[in-house]
Motif scaffolding. Structure first.
Motif, PDB file in Angstrom:
ATOM      1  N   ARG A  62       0.904  -1.169   0.151  1.00  0.00           N
ATOM      2  CA  ARG A  62      -0.025   0.074   0.071  1.00  0.00           C
ATOM      3  C   ARG A  62       0.924   1.299  -0.084  1.00  0.00           C
ATOM      4  NH1 ARG A  62      -2.353   3.208   4.191  1.00  0.00           N
ATOM      5  NH2 ARG A  62      -1.196   1.751   5.784  1.00  0.00           N
ATOM      6  N   ALA A  63       0.628   2.338  -0.746  1.00  0.00           N
ATOM      7  CA  ALA A  63       1.326   3.615  -0.714  1.00  0.00           C
ATOM      8  C   ALA A  63       1.649   3.990   0.819  1.00  0.00           C
ATOM      9  CB  ALA A  63       0.401   4.586  -1.296  1.00  0.00           C
ATOM     10  N   GLY A  64       3.050   4.126   0.854  1.00  0.00           N
ATOM     11  CA  GLY A  64       3.704   4.690   2.139  1.00  0.00           C
ATOM     12  C   GLY A  64       3.811   3.473   3.223  1.00  0.00           C
ATOM     13  N   SER A  91       5.135  10.100  -1.107  1.00  0.00           N
ATOM     14  CA  SER A  91       5.064  10.842   0.201  1.00  0.00           C
ATOM     15  C   SER A  91       5.738  10.368   1.246  1.00  0.00           C
ATOM     16  CB  SER A  91       3.413  10.923   0.397  1.00  0.00           C
ATOM     17  OG  SER A  91       2.776   9.621   0.733  1.00  0.00           O
ATOM     18  N   ARG A  92       6.110   9.095   1.426  1.00  0.00           N
ATOM     19  CA  ARG A  92       6.611   8.488   2.435  1.00  0.00           C
ATOM     20  C   ARG A  92       7.545   7.590   1.912  1.00  0.00           C
ATOM     21  NH1 ARG A  92       4.827   9.288   7.540  1.00  0.00           N
ATOM     22  NH2 ARG A  92       2.954  10.354   7.426  1.00  0.00           N
ATOM     23  N   ALA A  93       9.075   7.323   2.522  1.00  0.00           N
ATOM     24  CA  ALA A  93       9.868   6.292   2.047  1.00  0.00           C
ATOM     25  C   ALA A  93       9.658   4.960   2.547  1.00  0.00           C
ATOM     26  CB  ALA A  93      11.454   6.853   2.702  1.00  0.00           C
ATOM     27  N   ILE A 135      12.355  10.575  -3.594  1.00  0.00           N
ATOM     28  CA  ILE A 135      13.242  10.846  -2.291  1.00  0.00           C
ATOM     29  C   ILE A 135      12.552  11.561  -1.170  1.00  0.00           C
ATOM     30  CG2 ILE A 135      15.164  11.504  -0.977  1.00  0.00           C
ATOM     31  CD1 ILE A 135      16.824  11.262  -3.900  1.00  0.00           C
ATOM     32  N   ASN A 136      12.408  11.028  -0.125  1.00  0.00           N
ATOM     33  CA  ASN A 136      11.491  11.508   0.953  1.00  0.00           C
ATOM     34  C   ASN A 136      11.792  11.274   2.286  1.00  0.00           C
ATOM     35  OD1 ASN A 136       9.450  12.642   2.682  1.00  0.00           O
ATOM     36  ND2 ASN A 136       7.928  12.655   0.926  1.00  0.00           N
ATOM     37  N   TYR A 141       4.293   3.875   7.140  1.00  0.00           N
ATOM     38  CA  TYR A 141       3.661   3.169   7.855  1.00  0.00           C
ATOM     39  C   TYR A 141       4.086   1.421   8.067  1.00  0.00           C
ATOM     40  CZ  TYR A 141       0.676   6.970   6.909  1.00  0.00           C
ATOM     41  OH  TYR A 141       0.356   8.319   6.772  1.00  0.00           O
ATOM     42  N   LYS A 142       3.508   0.869   8.851  1.00  0.00           N
ATOM     43  CA  LYS A 142       3.703  -0.580   9.015  1.00  0.00           C
ATOM     44  C   LYS A 142       2.320  -1.395   9.292  1.00  0.00           C
ATOM     45  CE  LYS A 142       8.680  -0.519  10.025  1.00  0.00           C
ATOM     46  NZ  LYS A 142       8.461   0.830   9.584  1.00  0.00           N
TER      47      LYS A 142
END
Length: 220
Positions: A62-64, A91-93, A135-136, A141-142
């Motif tokens: 899932r995204a992020g 939006s997140r690495a 790059i971010n 999330y996990k």
């Protein structure tokens, strides 16, 4: 399958195709495969030139979210290229220095991330090949869900588990193990042709009559 998490059995696909394709330019491989393969929008994060040639170990998340990537790290084998469908979200690495270090320890040869990464200096210092969409610094999330060892799409290119991933400064291509030797032969022939063309430019004998031929055909 539970909670949207799918982990398929590993598909062993090692063979002579990897050595046959190693060192071949990604652009040439794409050309001899009908110019229908290859990524768009994914670029090396390394400043120094890097290449990769190895079997794809595929993950989709899932995204992020990088929960399933952590699981995939436990399953990597030497020579694998970890290929991650992160939905193109930046939006997140999804990966950074720690995950890269784990992958190197397990013998992986590179990351391909259709998403963002961080700790780019570590990738450069370790000369660990990585292609990403962005790059971010923000962490992931996990929570899941995700899949491991199933077909995915990255940068507009379909990748099946066990496909041979060839990457360089121009981008990445995926070749099935069954096609690898044939593709490598065609790519080798094309490299030789291009080198001959460059030599003709240098010695002043270059000509391109095919241009006028095509222009006439277009007028017909």
């Amino acid at each position: 399958m539970s909670n949207g998490i799918v982990i398929e059995a590993r598909r062993n696909a090692f063979g002579p195709g990897i050595e046959a394709l190693r060192g071949m330019p990604s652009s040439v491989i794409g050309d001899v495969m009908g110019r229908l393969v290859g990524t768009t929008g994914l670029h090396p994060v390394n400043r120094s030139p890097v290449t990769v040639c190895g079997n794809a170990f595929t993950v989709s998340v899932r995204a992020g979210d990088n929960l399933l990537i952590h699981k995939a790290l436990e399953l990597l084998q030497p020579g694998d290229v970890l290929v991650i469908d992160g939905e193109g979200d930046v939006s997140r690495a999804l990966v950074g220095e720690i995950m890269m270090s784990v992958a190197r320890w397990r013998g992986a040869t590179g990351f391909v991330v259709d998403g963002a990464i961080r700790d780019v200096e570590a990738f450069e210092q370790q000369q660990f090949p990585c292609w990403a969409r962005g790059i971010n610094l923000r962490g992931p999330y996990k929570d899941g869900p995700g899949t491991i060892n199933r077909p995915i799409s990255i940068g507009g290119m379909l990748v099946n588990p066990g496909d041979i991933i060839v990457g360089d400064s121009d981008g990445l291509v995926a070749v099935t193990p069954q096609e690898a030797l044939t593709v490598a032969k065609k790519a080798g022939d094309k490299v030789a042709q291009e080198q001959a063309t460059i030599q003709s430019i240098l010695n002043g004998s270059y000509s391109a009559p095919w241009v006028d031929v095509l222009l006439q055909q277009k007028k017909a």
